[in-house]
Motif scaffolding. Structure first.
Motif, mmCIF file in Angstrom:
data_model
loop_
_atom_site.group_PDB
_atom_site.id
_atom_site.type_symbol
_atom_site.label_atom_id
_atom_site.label_comp_id
_atom_site.label_asym_id
_atom_site.label_seq_id
_atom_site.Cartn_x
_atom_site.Cartn_y
_atom_site.Cartn_z
ATOM 1 N N UNK A 1 0.825 -1.213 0.000
ATOM 2 C CA UNK A 1 0.000 0.000 0.000
ATOM 3 C C UNK A 1 0.857 1.260 0.000
ATOM 4 N N UNK A 2 2.053 1.165 0.573
ATOM 5 C CA UNK A 2 2.963 2.309 0.620
ATOM 6 C C UNK A 2 3.829 2.370 -0.630
ATOM 7 N N UNK A 3 4.386 1.242 -1.042
ATOM 8 C CA UNK A 3 5.257 1.239 -2.216
ATOM 9 C C UNK A 3 4.499 1.639 -3.479
ATOM 10 N N UNK A 4 3.191 1.383 -3.510
ATOM 11 C CA UNK A 4 2.389 1.749 -4.674
ATOM 12 C C UNK A 4 2.299 3.262 -4.857
ATOM 13 N N UNK A 5 2.573 3.992 -3.800
ATOM 14 C CA UNK A 5 2.506 5.456 -3.880
ATOM 15 C C UNK A 5 3.829 6.066 -4.329
ATOM 16 N N UNK A 6 4.835 5.250 -4.599
ATOM 17 C CA UNK A 6 6.162 5.744 -4.954
ATOM 18 C C UNK A 6 6.504 5.330 -6.383
ATOM 19 N N UNK A 7 6.933 6.285 -7.183
ATOM 20 C CA UNK A 7 7.459 5.997 -8.516
ATOM 21 C C UNK A 7 8.785 6.722 -8.680
ATOM 22 N N UNK A 8 9.584 6.298 -9.626
ATOM 23 C CA UNK A 8 10.901 6.898 -9.841
ATOM 24 C C UNK A 8 11.041 7.345 -11.287
ATOM 25 N N UNK A 9 11.923 8.322 -11.495
ATOM 26 C CA UNK A 9 12.216 8.785 -12.845
ATOM 27 C C UNK A 9 13.631 9.336 -12.880
ATOM 28 N N UNK A 10 14.376 8.940 -13.894
ATOM 29 C CA UNK A 10 15.719 9.455 -14.083
ATOM 30 C C UNK A 10 15.619 10.835 -14.714
ATOM 31 N N UNK A 11 16.236 11.799 -14.087
ATOM 32 C CA UNK A 11 16.169 13.163 -14.596
ATOM 33 C C UNK A 11 16.934 14.099 -13.694
ATOM 34 N N UNK A 12 16.904 15.359 -14.037
ATOM 35 C CA UNK A 12 17.626 16.367 -13.263
ATOM 36 C C UNK A 12 16.713 17.533 -12.946
ATOM 37 N N UNK A 13 17.155 18.376 -12.035
ATOM 38 C CA UNK A 13 16.379 19.559 -11.679
ATOM 39 C C UNK A 13 16.253 20.502 -12.860
ATOM 40 N N UNK A 14 17.217 20.449 -13.766
ATOM 41 C CA UNK A 14 17.201 21.335 -14.933
ATOM 42 C C UNK A 14 16.344 20.797 -16.071
ATOM 43 N N UNK A 15 16.045 19.495 -16.025
ATOM 44 C CA UNK A 15 15.218 18.851 -17.060
ATOM 45 C C UNK A 15 14.339 17.812 -16.366
#
Length: 263
Positions: A89-103
């Motif tokens: 129930x908790x892990x389902x609320x987390x996703x990841x993305x490779x990127x930077x603050x500038x993009x």
């Protein structure tokens, strides 16, 4: 002179080490950063420079949906691995993305809040703030925080003398970064906490600091830290109490004239 165990001195400054030795982010700190929403209020949160998700998980534990963005795939891989051990129930609320603050790999006006924990000093501020403008919804919350040392203890002062031979660096927590100050008024709150650890854990923590790990005399520095920690640790418990203060900033939403994040 006491020498640190060989395996500790040889530890790499990797993502797994970072996740193991760095202090976590208490839920009350993150709740404040996100604007102290009511418990039933669940936000779409961007964790900018999320690293291995020490803050991501705390925000998700509060019920928020969090997208963790970082420029290091190694860091995100550790985050995803740790998340596999969380309740579904908790892990389902987390996703990841490779990127930077500038993009940022996010759509415009897609998040209710942005938090940047121990990471803003790595970004190009002029570009990063434009991206924050783009993805943050109107009247969204922006929060930044850093764990800082409480240098009132003598052994912490001695630690600073070892790792800061040129003297203390400029304090980045004196005020909100200038480029953000143009977006509205920010308020600050300090959250004291004590990080209890063994001497070996202190050594691992020091190994995770880039300003130690990248020094040519790294092994000597770590050996001196080990000697200091051994002498400062409690004879009864073998633990060191490392006092910290979390310096936190958030947009001030208390007044209409100063509360709007300008677009």
């Amino acid at each position: 002179m006491n020498q640190a165990p060989g395996p500790i001195l040889g530890v790499a400054n990797g993502a797994t080490l970072h996740n193991t030795v760095r202090p976590s982010w208490p839920e009350d700190v993150l709740s404040w950063l996100l604007g102290s929403p009511l418990p039933a209020t669940h936000l779409q949160v961007l964790d900018l420079g999320a690293g291995t998700g020490l803050g991501t998980r705390s925000a998700a534990a509060l019920g928020h949906t969090v997208i963790a963005v970082d420029s290091s795939e190694d860091m995100l891989a550790v985050l995803r691995k740790v998340n596999e051990e969380l309740p579904s129930s908790m892990s389902a609320r987390i996703s990841t993305a490779l990127g930077s603050a500038e993009h940022l790999p996010l759509e415009a006006n897609s998040v209710d809040a942005i938090m940047c924990l121990q990471a803003w000093h790595w970004v190009n501020p002029a570009l990063a703030v434009l991206e924050c403008d783009r993805v943050l919804r109107e009247r969204g919350m922006m929060g930044l925080a850093w764990h800082t040392w409480d240098r009132s203890k003598e052994w912490v002062q001695a630690l600073a003398a070892i790792v800061e031979p040129a003297g203390r660096a400029a304090d980045q927590t004196r005020s909100v970064p200038r480029v953000l100050a143009s977006r509205g008024s920010f308020e600050r709150q300090d959250f004291p906490f004590s990080y209890d650890m063994t001497v070996e854990q202190l050594l691992g923590l020091a190994s995770s600091w880039s300003f130690v790990n990248e020094r040519p005399d790294r092994d000597d520095v770590l050996a001196r830290i080990y000697q200091l920690g051994s002498s400062a640790a409690s004879a009864k418990t073998g633990l060191l109490s490392f006092p910290h203060v979390t310096a936190a900033f958030r947009l001030d939403r208390s007044g209409e004239s100063t509360a709007v994040w300008n677009r």
